[in-house]
Motif scaffolding. Structure first.
Motif, PDB file in Angstrom:
ATOM      1  N   LYS A 129       3.082  -2.653  10.992  1.00 29.45           N
ATOM      2  CA  LYS A 129       4.384  -2.942  11.625  1.00 29.45           C
ATOM      3  C   LYS A 129       4.556  -4.464  11.645  1.00 29.45           C
ATOM      4  CE  LYS A 129       6.598  -0.474  14.167  1.00 29.45           C
ATOM      5  NZ  LYS A 129       7.916   0.214  14.082  1.00 29.45           N
ATOM      6  N   ILE A 130       5.022  -4.982  10.500  1.00 28.46           N
ATOM      7  CA  ILE A 130       5.086  -6.437  10.316  1.00 28.46           C
ATOM      8  C   ILE A 130       6.537  -6.888  10.421  1.00 28.46           C
ATOM      9  CG2 ILE A 130       4.555  -8.360   8.784  1.00 28.46           C
ATOM     10  CD1 ILE A 130       2.463  -6.497   7.454  1.00 28.46           C
ATOM     11  N   ASN A 153       4.041   0.300   0.059  1.00 27.56           N
ATOM     12  CA  ASN A 153       4.739   1.515   0.488  1.00 27.56           C
ATOM     13  C   ASN A 153       4.991   1.537   1.993  1.00 27.56           C
ATOM     14  OD1 ASN A 153       4.896   2.769  -2.131  1.00 27.56           O
ATOM     15  ND2 ASN A 153       2.711   3.247  -1.941  1.00 27.56           N
ATOM     16  N   LEU A 154       5.257   0.359   2.539  1.00 25.30           N
ATOM     17  CA  LEU A 154       5.642   0.259   3.943  1.00 25.30           C
ATOM     18  C   LEU A 154       7.160   0.101   4.023  1.00 25.30           C
ATOM     19  CD1 LEU A 154       2.872  -2.188   5.248  1.00 25.30           C
ATOM     20  CD2 LEU A 154       2.999   0.289   5.589  1.00 25.30           C
ATOM     21  N   ALA A 157      15.362 -18.617   2.291  1.00 30.89           N
ATOM     22  CA  ALA A 157      15.794 -17.223   2.175  1.00 30.89           C
ATOM     23  C   ALA A 157      14.898 -16.446   1.218  1.00 30.89           C
ATOM     24  CB  ALA A 157      17.242 -17.159   1.706  1.00 30.89           C
ATOM     25  N   ARG A 158      14.335 -17.120   0.227  1.00 30.39           N
ATOM     26  CA  ARG A 158      13.451 -16.448  -0.730  1.00 30.39           C
ATOM     27  C   ARG A 158      12.185 -15.917  -0.048  1.00 30.39           C
ATOM     28  NH1 ARG A 158      15.335 -20.926  -4.153  1.00 30.39           N
ATOM     29  NH2 ARG A 158      16.756 -20.053  -5.702  1.00 30.39           N
ATOM     30  N   ARG A 159      11.861 -16.493   1.099  1.00 29.93           N
ATOM     31  CA  ARG A 159      10.681 -16.027   1.824  1.00 29.93           C
ATOM     32  C   ARG A 159      10.892 -14.601   2.345  1.00 29.93           C
ATOM     33  NH1 ARG A 159       9.866 -21.922   4.874  1.00 29.93           N
ATOM     34  NH2 ARG A 159       9.738 -23.066   2.887  1.00 29.93           N
ATOM     35  N   TYR A 160      12.128 -14.259   2.659  1.00 31.41           N
ATOM     36  CA  TYR A 160      12.404 -12.869   3.072  1.00 31.41           C
ATOM     37  C   TYR A 160      12.087 -11.920   1.920  1.00 31.41           C
ATOM     38  CZ  TYR A 160      14.748  -8.516   4.016  1.00 31.41           C
ATOM     39  OH  TYR A 160      14.995  -7.176   4.177  1.00 31.41           O
ATOM     40  N   TYR A 161      12.482 -12.301   0.711  1.00 27.40           N
ATOM     41  CA  TYR A 161      12.265 -11.411  -0.430  1.00 27.40           C
ATOM     42  C   TYR A 161      10.784 -11.248  -0.743  1.00 27.40           C
ATOM     43  CZ  TYR A 161      17.276 -11.465  -1.087  1.00 27.40           C
ATOM     44  OH  TYR A 161      18.623 -11.310  -0.884  1.00 27.40           O
ATOM     45  N   GLY A 162       9.986 -12.285  -0.508  1.00 29.62           N
ATOM     46  CA  GLY A 162       8.542 -12.152  -0.649  1.00 29.62           C
ATOM     47  C   GLY A 162       7.979 -11.182   0.370  1.00 29.62           C
ATOM     48  N   TYR A 163       8.494 -11.267   1.591  1.00 26.01           N
ATOM     49  CA  TYR A 163       8.124 -10.322   2.656  1.00 26.01           C
ATOM     50  C   TYR A 163       8.446  -8.890   2.215  1.00 26.01           C
ATOM     51  CZ  TYR A 163       9.314  -7.763   7.029  1.00 26.01           C
ATOM     52  OH  TYR A 163       9.453  -6.823   8.027  1.00 26.01           O
ATOM     53  N   VAL A 188       2.167 -12.157   3.461  1.00 30.67           N
ATOM     54  CA  VAL A 188       2.338 -10.835   4.066  1.00 30.67           C
ATOM     55  C   VAL A 188       1.268  -9.881   3.552  1.00 30.67           C
ATOM     56  CG1 VAL A 188       3.912  -8.874   4.334  1.00 30.67           C
ATOM     57  CG2 VAL A 188       4.804 -11.211   4.419  1.00 30.67           C
ATOM     58  N   GLN A 189       0.866 -10.051   2.286  1.00 33.08           N
ATOM     59  CA  GLN A 189      -0.202  -9.216   1.737  1.00 33.08           C
ATOM     60  C   GLN A 189      -1.504  -9.424   2.514  1.00 33.08           C
ATOM     61  OE1 GLN A 189       0.062  -6.864  -0.900  1.00 33.08           O
ATOM     62  NE2 GLN A 189      -1.863  -6.304   0.099  1.00 33.08           N
TER      63      GLN A 189
END
Length: 331
Positions: A179-180, A208-209, A194-200, A169-170
């Protein structure tokens, strides 16, 4: 009539116990005697009774592999790596597919215990505490593959899914996207996906998005989730990039955008995850996070074999490296 172990012993001029030791690879028989026994086995066409052997030794020389969805492009490559190593150590594998069903998982674990498999490689849609306790109650020698549980009771082989997603995502943020969207597994599931959501979320927070609920869609890891997800999101808001929990989701997203006349990556960038083969030939070729799938299977099997042979393991919880593969779906 089929040859018996007595016939082999008589032909080789040794005791039945010696033949048994050679068959079971017990390292107390000299090479000359081993050759006599193996020559007798070949000459007589003797085949050991595997069932009887298993009952006697409580070992079947087989290892169970439980996957949540064999139709996924991810698991065949993991299984291939595991099987190659199993064959090196004269183990066969029993493959079971749980279809993301916890009851089916329990059923197959029980069946494998009854079949006296020596150990289990476990890939699951959810590390449910009930399942983990069930494995421990059955005293199954088990290695988790692709994920790990919080208590670190069972050995595991995985990547850092949270960090991998964050870096993916970075990259989107560094390319100017703000707007990701996220399309993938629910964040409250206890598994690697599910951990991929937390990385997002980590990447958005550091930039700061805002985390917008309208930019998220939860489902499974298949292409239809990507297709439905992007259509659902676009009904509520605009996007300029999509981070997907799998490459199949990314394919569904791209098809959904194409059907709406939205070009990838000119108007919307799409990031996948896993680096399955199809990601490199899909149009446009998908930028993705590469997991070392074959290595995950082979390394996890080596750990399990060491456990079964009572050999020390250098590390019980291996985190393998990942890599972001840049192709054509991100501008």
């Amino acid at each position: 009539m089929a040859a018996s172990i007595k016939d082999v012993a008589r032909e080789a001029g040794v005791s039945i116990a010696t033949v048994s030791r050679v068959i079971n690879k017990v390292d107390v028989v000299n090479e000359e005697t081993k050759k006599k026994v193996n020559d007798a086995i070949k000459k007589l066409g003797y085949s050991p009774n595997i069932v009887a052997q298993s009952l006697k030794t409580q070992r079947s020389r087989s290892i169970g592999i439980l996957v949540p969805d064999i139709s996924s492009q991810v698991y065949p490559e993991i299984v291939r790596g595991a099987e190659d190593v199993a064959n090196m150590y004269d183990y066969s594998i029993i493959l079971c597919n749980s279809d993301f069903d916890i009851d089916k998982e329990k059923k197959y674990i029980k069946v494998m215990k009854e079949k006296m498999v020596d150990g289990l490689l476990y890939m699951s849609s959810s590390l449910d505490p009930e399942i983990l306790q069930y494995i421990q109650d059955l005293n199954m020698k088990t290695v988790l593959v692709e994920t790990t549980e919080d208590e670190k009771i069972l050995p595991s082989v995985t990547i850092d899914n949270r960090q991998a997603a964050k870096e993916a995502v970075q990259l989107l943020i560094d390319r100017g996207h703000k707007k990701i969207a996220y399309i993938g597994i629910k964040k409250d599931r206890k598994n690697a996906w599910a951990r991929r959501y937390y990385g997002y979320a980590d990447a958005l927070n550091e930039a700061n998005l805002p985390l917008e609920e309208d930019l998220t869609y939860y489902g499974d890891l298949k292409a239809q989730t990507g297709y439905k997800g992007i259509n659902s999101i676009l009904e509520k808001t605009e996007v300029d990039a999509v981070f997907c929990g799998s490459d199949e989701i990314a394919m569904g997203v791209i098809n959904g955008l194409r059907d709406k006349g939205i070009s990838v990556p000119e108007q919307v960038s799409v990031m996948g995850f896993n680096d399955i083969y199809e990601a490199s030939i899909f149009y446009p070729k998908i930028t993705t996070v590469a997991q070392p799938l074959y290595d995950m299977g082979s390394v996890s099997m080596r750990i399990l074999v060491k456990i079964l042979r009572n050999e020390p393991s250098e590390q019980d919880h291996l985190v393998l490296p990942f890599q972001i593969i840049e192709r054509d779906s991100v501008k």
